[in-house]
Motif scaffolding. Structure first.
Motif, PDB file in Angstrom:
ATOM      1  N   ASP A 277       0.605  -1.174   0.022  1.00  0.00           N
ATOM      2  CA  ASP A 277       0.084  -0.087   0.184  1.00  0.00           C
ATOM      3  C   ASP A 277       0.947   1.417  -0.099  1.00  0.00           C
ATOM      4  O   ASP A 277       2.115   1.081   0.025  1.00  0.00           O
ATOM      5  CB  ASP A 277      -1.016  -0.016   1.264  1.00  0.00           C
ATOM      6  CG  ASP A 277      -0.311  -0.194   2.578  1.00  0.00           C
ATOM      7  OD1 ASP A 277       0.536   0.787   3.009  1.00  0.00           O
ATOM      8  OD2 ASP A 277      -0.577  -1.005   3.609  1.00  0.00           O
ATOM      9  N   ILE A 278       0.370   2.305   0.016  1.00  0.00           N
ATOM     10  CA  ILE A 278       1.040   3.531  -0.422  1.00  0.00           C
ATOM     11  C   ILE A 278       1.870   3.886   1.151  1.00  0.00           C
ATOM     12  O   ILE A 278       2.812   4.345   1.000  1.00  0.00           O
ATOM     13  CB  ILE A 278       0.286   4.751  -0.829  1.00  0.00           C
ATOM     14  CG1 ILE A 278       1.199   5.832  -1.685  1.00  0.00           C
ATOM     15  CG2 ILE A 278      -0.640   5.532   0.270  1.00  0.00           C
ATOM     16  CD1 ILE A 278       1.763   5.071  -2.989  1.00  0.00           C
ATOM     17  N   ALA A 279       1.081   3.731   2.091  1.00  0.00           N
ATOM     18  CA  ALA A 279       1.675   4.029   3.292  1.00  0.00           C
ATOM     19  C   ALA A 279       3.124   3.072   3.602  1.00  0.00           C
ATOM     20  O   ALA A 279       4.271   3.732   4.023  1.00  0.00           O
ATOM     21  CB  ALA A 279       0.902   3.844   4.530  1.00  0.00           C
ATOM     22  N   GLU A 280       3.014   2.035   3.124  1.00  0.00           N
ATOM     23  CA  GLU A 280       4.212   1.198   3.314  1.00  0.00           C
ATOM     24  C   GLU A 280       5.321   1.587   2.121  1.00  0.00           C
ATOM     25  O   GLU A 280       6.528   1.697   2.338  1.00  0.00           O
ATOM     26  CB  GLU A 280       3.921  -0.432   2.939  1.00  0.00           C
ATOM     27  CG  GLU A 280       5.335  -1.217   3.193  1.00  0.00           C
ATOM     28  CD  GLU A 280       5.041  -2.734   2.439  1.00  0.00           C
ATOM     29  OE1 GLU A 280       5.738  -3.490   2.924  1.00  0.00           O
ATOM     30  OE2 GLU A 280       3.708  -2.875   2.120  1.00  0.00           O
ATOM     31  N   PHE A 281       5.216   2.065   0.999  1.00  0.00           N
ATOM     32  CA  PHE A 281       5.650   2.650   0.163  1.00  0.00           C
ATOM     33  C   PHE A 281       6.588   3.721   0.748  1.00  0.00           C
ATOM     34  O   PHE A 281       7.660   3.868   0.335  1.00  0.00           O
ATOM     35  CB  PHE A 281       4.968   2.894  -1.057  1.00  0.00           C
ATOM     36  CG  PHE A 281       5.877   3.935  -2.114  1.00  0.00           C
ATOM     37  CD1 PHE A 281       6.628   3.266  -3.214  1.00  0.00           C
ATOM     38  CD2 PHE A 281       5.916   5.231  -2.158  1.00  0.00           C
ATOM     39  CE1 PHE A 281       7.424   3.670  -4.126  1.00  0.00           C
ATOM     40  CE2 PHE A 281       6.793   5.988  -3.073  1.00  0.00           C
ATOM     41  CZ  PHE A 281       7.342   5.263  -4.105  1.00  0.00           C
ATOM     42  N   TRP A 282       6.019   4.612   1.363  1.00  0.00           N
ATOM     43  CA  TRP A 282       6.516   5.748   1.819  1.00  0.00           C
ATOM     44  C   TRP A 282       7.349   5.356   3.284  1.00  0.00           C
ATOM     45  O   TRP A 282       8.125   6.152   3.729  1.00  0.00           O
ATOM     46  CB  TRP A 282       5.503   6.875   2.204  1.00  0.00           C
ATOM     47  CG  TRP A 282       5.261   7.739   0.895  1.00  0.00           C
ATOM     48  CD1 TRP A 282       4.117   7.549   0.087  1.00  0.00           C
ATOM     49  CD2 TRP A 282       6.369   8.529   0.345  1.00  0.00           C
ATOM     50  NE1 TRP A 282       4.323   8.450  -0.970  1.00  0.00           N
ATOM     51  CE2 TRP A 282       5.426   8.830  -1.056  1.00  0.00           C
ATOM     52  CE3 TRP A 282       7.577   9.013   0.526  1.00  0.00           C
ATOM     53  CZ2 TRP A 282       6.123   9.957  -2.055  1.00  0.00           C
ATOM     54  CZ3 TRP A 282       7.992   9.781  -0.650  1.00  0.00           C
ATOM     55  CH2 TRP A 282       7.520  10.364  -1.603  1.00  0.00           C
ATOM     56  N   ARG A 283       7.188   4.339   3.760  1.00  0.00           N
ATOM     57  CA  ARG A 283       8.256   3.709   4.802  1.00  0.00           C
ATOM     58  C   ARG A 283       9.354   3.154   4.022  1.00  0.00           C
ATOM     59  O   ARG A 283      10.497   2.979   4.713  1.00  0.00           O
ATOM     60  CB  ARG A 283       7.331   2.882   5.560  1.00  0.00           C
ATOM     61  CG  ARG A 283       6.556   3.474   6.581  1.00  0.00           C
ATOM     62  CD  ARG A 283       6.157   2.444   7.507  1.00  0.00           C
ATOM     63  NE  ARG A 283       5.207   1.230   6.953  1.00  0.00           N
ATOM     64  CZ  ARG A 283       4.074   1.183   6.836  1.00  0.00           C
ATOM     65  NH1 ARG A 283       3.330   2.113   7.218  1.00  0.00           N
ATOM     66  NH2 ARG A 283       3.306  -0.003   6.604  1.00  0.00           N
ATOM     67  N   ARG A 284       9.267   2.944   2.797  1.00  0.00           N
ATOM     68  CA  ARG A 284      10.281   2.374   2.080  1.00  0.00           C
ATOM     69  C   ARG A 284      11.254   3.121   0.927  1.00  0.00           C
ATOM     70  O   ARG A 284      12.109   2.858   0.688  1.00  0.00           O
ATOM     71  CB  ARG A 284       9.923   1.004   1.444  1.00  0.00           C
ATOM     72  CG  ARG A 284       9.554  -0.101   2.501  1.00  0.00           C
ATOM     73  CD  ARG A 284       8.819  -1.051   1.764  1.00  0.00           C
ATOM     74  NE  ARG A 284       8.500  -2.271   2.591  1.00  0.00           N
ATOM     75  CZ  ARG A 284       9.321  -3.208   3.111  1.00  0.00           C
ATOM     76  NH1 ARG A 284      10.432  -3.483   2.455  1.00  0.00           N
ATOM     77  NH2 ARG A 284       8.813  -4.260   3.837  1.00  0.00           N
ATOM     78  N   TRP A 285      10.610   4.695   0.618  1.00  0.00           N
ATOM     79  CA  TRP A 285      11.253   5.193  -0.495  1.00  0.00           C
ATOM     80  C   TRP A 285      11.719   6.493   0.380  1.00  0.00           C
ATOM     81  O   TRP A 285      11.118   7.193   1.189  1.00  0.00           O
ATOM     82  CB  TRP A 285      10.166   5.544  -1.152  1.00  0.00           C
ATOM     83  CG  TRP A 285      10.569   6.587  -2.404  1.00  0.00           C
ATOM     84  CD1 TRP A 285      10.442   7.806  -2.267  1.00  0.00           C
ATOM     85  CD2 TRP A 285      11.156   6.226  -3.698  1.00  0.00           C
ATOM     86  NE1 TRP A 285      11.105   8.232  -3.354  1.00  0.00           N
ATOM     87  CE2 TRP A 285      11.376   7.484  -4.273  1.00  0.00           C
ATOM     88  CE3 TRP A 285      11.211   5.035  -4.475  1.00  0.00           C
ATOM     89  CZ2 TRP A 285      11.960   7.481  -5.655  1.00  0.00           C
ATOM     90  CZ3 TRP A 285      11.668   4.921  -5.702  1.00  0.00           C
ATOM     91  CH2 TRP A 285      12.037   6.399  -6.242  1.00  0.00           C
ATOM     92  N   HIS A 286      12.955   6.922  -0.239  1.00  0.00           N
ATOM     93  CA  HIS A 286      13.660   7.979   0.503  1.00  0.00           C
ATOM     94  C   HIS A 286      13.270   8.281   1.962  1.00  0.00           C
ATOM     95  O   HIS A 286      12.639   9.018   2.449  1.00  0.00           O
ATOM     96  CB  HIS A 286      13.019   9.247  -0.303  1.00  0.00           C
ATOM     97  CG  HIS A 286      14.154  10.228  -0.121  1.00  0.00           C
ATOM     98  ND1 HIS A 286      14.961  10.599   0.667  1.00  0.00           N
ATOM     99  CD2 HIS A 286      13.882  11.565  -1.011  1.00  0.00           C
ATOM    100  CE1 HIS A 286      15.850  11.649   0.551  1.00  0.00           C
ATOM    101  NE2 HIS A 286      15.152  12.189  -0.351  1.00  0.00           N
ATOM    102  N   ILE A 287      13.705   6.874   2.673  1.00  0.00           N
ATOM    103  CA  ILE A 287      13.346   6.954   4.116  1.00  0.00           C
ATOM    104  C   ILE A 287      13.712   7.932   4.895  1.00  0.00           C
ATOM    105  O   ILE A 287      13.067   8.405   5.762  1.00  0.00           O
ATOM    106  CB  ILE A 287      13.983   5.439   4.719  1.00  0.00           C
ATOM    107  CG1 ILE A 287      13.472   4.399   3.946  1.00  0.00           C
ATOM    108  CG2 ILE A 287      13.980   5.410   6.210  1.00  0.00           C
ATOM    109  CD1 ILE A 287      14.159   2.968   4.198  1.00  0.00           C
ATOM    110  N   SER A 288      15.047   8.734   4.528  1.00  0.00           N
ATOM    111  CA  SER A 288      15.837   9.893   5.320  1.00  0.00           C
ATOM    112  C   SER A 288      14.805  10.999   5.403  1.00  0.00           C
ATOM    113  O   SER A 288      14.442  11.880   6.300  1.00  0.00           O
ATOM    114  CB  SER A 288      17.167  10.143   5.109  1.00  0.00           C
ATOM    115  OG  SER A 288      17.037  10.459   3.717  1.00  0.00           O
ATOM    116  N   LEU A 289      14.283  11.317   4.256  1.00  0.00           N
ATOM    117  CA  LEU A 289      13.261  12.392   3.811  1.00  0.00           C
ATOM    118  C   LEU A 289      12.027  12.197   4.736  1.00  0.00           C
ATOM    119  O   LEU A 289      11.435  13.010   5.313  1.00  0.00           O
ATOM    120  CB  LEU A 289      13.216  12.885   2.537  1.00  0.00           C
ATOM    121  CG  LEU A 289      12.192  14.043   2.270  1.00  0.00           C
ATOM    122  CD1 LEU A 289      12.948  15.169   2.674  1.00  0.00           C
ATOM    123  CD2 LEU A 289      11.736  14.041   0.744  1.00  0.00           C
TER     124      LEU A 289
END
Length: 477
Positions: A277-289
């Motif tokens: 899901d998109i929430a998991e995506f943003w936990r995995r993409w550009h994590i530092s930002l």
């Protein structure tokens, strides 16, 4: 000086040899060498902006000490806001002034008031968004009494200017990197070997995957009005793998070369295209930002506490800010808005923390559901990437509209050096390698590492376009 350039291939070994064989007596010598190397690396882009990096470093170093020394809350707040305003002021002038001036002029012209904006003819200093956020997180943490101010100017300067992360991250935290800079590093052969493997895999992502996909993505996006539906779909997919290979490749190279110097950087990617899901995506993409906005914007606004309305406000705030951080264009803001809209149903149904485990597939019905979740999340991400890649909102909307109206799904010839079918096969192999590497540091280590290393180097030599020295996408941010 790009990580994928011949000049950097000369620069890095020289710094490595000096670091371990000449300046290895104390951590002070090690840090001093890395600062000189970092300033030289940055000056290769444009030496005129080196003063901006040095000034920003000194500003946050000094204000951090003053915040800690302040006897009253008023004095502490004064030094804190001085740092924030000056840092964001520089960022605003160089990155956003022309955008706001042009947008305001268009607004006035739209209501019948003629306006000619005064625009600045300035070049965006490379890496300014990254090192500004390094300094801001440091000052905020001191102000909130999470950390003590760093008194050693050399150590703090290296924290801000360390060349592997200087121009495109990851966005480091003082709590993570500064303690490593306070002690002498001793050479670790296994760690160095691991770093070399990670650098090479990052180079594969950049040179073999990203740059090859860029050839097709650019050809399709630049000529999208003459493309059929299949080509437009492939253009969005090619760009998705271009930006992933480009940015995660840079991050792998940054993390890998840091291991050569005995330092560990924050992990910035965790196989985001396998998200359910998109929430998991943003936990995995550009994590530092993502974690930066979570810790310094989302949580201070209230996070997931309070009413649903406030939670929705907080989600849109961080996604719109994230879009705006990427660039001064309405396309990035729409990109952020779309991701917030994708996130919203998960928030409203309290499912935004559902997929916290590592994804796995088996031969059963449940795995079909998992696969569909990953596939649909990837499709939504590709739609958003169209706005990220397009030059304007009008172009992005027209591009997406033509996918449904240009209803032809035949293969189209593109005037370039490689064949589209071979690229699709290469992407498929890359996906399988990434899938198999989910629980490992990087795919080269382990069994048959010598064979895998040889294959990676052969792919870089055979498919790399070194004559182009294509820069990394995130250098513009």
């Amino acid at each position: 000086m790009f990580f994928n350039s011949l000049s950097f291939a000369l620069f890095l070994p020289i710094v490595f040899v000096l670091y371990w064989f000449v300046f290895n007596k104390t951590k002070r010598y090690q840090n001093a060498l890395l600062i000189v190397a970092s300033y030289y690396f940055y000056s290769c882009w444009d030496w005129r902006f080196l003063f901006l990096l040095v000034f920003s470093t000194f500003l946050d170093y000094y204000t951090g000490i003053q915040i800690e020394k302040s006897k009253t809350a008023t004095a502490s707040k004064f030094w804190f806001w001085l740092s924030v305003i000056v840092n964001l002021g520089f960022l605003g002038v160089f990155k956003y002034y022309n955008f706001f001036a042009a947008s305001f002029s268009e607004l006035l012209n739209g209501v019948g008031l003629q306006s000619s904006p005064l625009l600045l003819n300035v070049v965006l200093p490379v890496g300014i968004s990254f090192y500004t956020f390094h300094g801001l997180s440091y000052v905020i943490d001191i102000y909130l009494k999470r950390i003590k101010a760093e008194k050693n100017f050399v150590d703090y300067s290296l924290f801000v200017s360390y060349f592997p992360l200087l121009v495109a991250g990851p966005i480091e935290r003082a709590t993570h990197l500064l303690p490593q800079l306070k002690v002498k590093r001793n050479f670790d052969f296994e760690k160095a070997k691991e770093g070399i493997y990670q650098m090479i895999w990052g180079l594969v992502k950049k040179v073999v995957i990203a740059d090859t996909c860029a050839t097709y993505a650019n050809a399709i996006f630049d000529n999208y009005t003459s493309m059929n539906s299949l080509s437009l779909i492939l253009g969005a997919v090619y760009f998705a793998f271009q930006i992933y290979g480009d940015f995660s490749g840079y991050s792998d190279m940054a993390l890998g070369m840091s291991k050569l110097f005995g330092l560990d950087l924050l992990k910035n990617f965790n196989f985001p295209y396998f998200s359910r899901d998109i929430a998991e995506f943003w936990r995995r993409w550009h994590i530092s930002l993502s974690s930066w906005f979570r810790d310094y914007v989302y949580i201070p606004l209230g996070g997931s506490r309070g009413t649903k309305l406030k939670q929705v406000r907080n989600v849109f705030a961080i996604f719109l800010l994230s879009g705006f951080w990427h660039g001064a264009n309405w396309t990035f803001i729409i990109w952020g808005f779309l991701n917030a809209a994708y996130f919203l149903p998960l928030l409203l149904t309290n499912k935004n923390r559902s997929n916290l485990d590592d994804v796995s597939l088996h031969w059963d019905i449940h795995s079909l559901k998992v696969f569909w979740s990953m596939f649909s999340t990837f499709l939504l991400t590709c739609v958003a990437w169209v706005f990220f890649r397009a030059k304007s909102i009008t172009e992005a909307v027209d591009y997406l509209q033509r996918i449904f109206t240009n209803q032809k799904f035949s293969s189209q010839y593109l005037d370039n050096e490689r064949y589209s079918y071979e690229l699709l096969l290469m992407i498929t192999v890359f996906i399988l390698v990434e899938w198999n590497s989910r629980t490992r540091i990087e795919p080269i280590s382990g069994k048959y590492s010598g064979l895998k290393l040889t294959l990676c180097l052969a792919a870089i030599i055979a498919l790399g376009t070194y004559s182009d020295y294509k820069e990394f996408i995130y250098f513009q941010f």
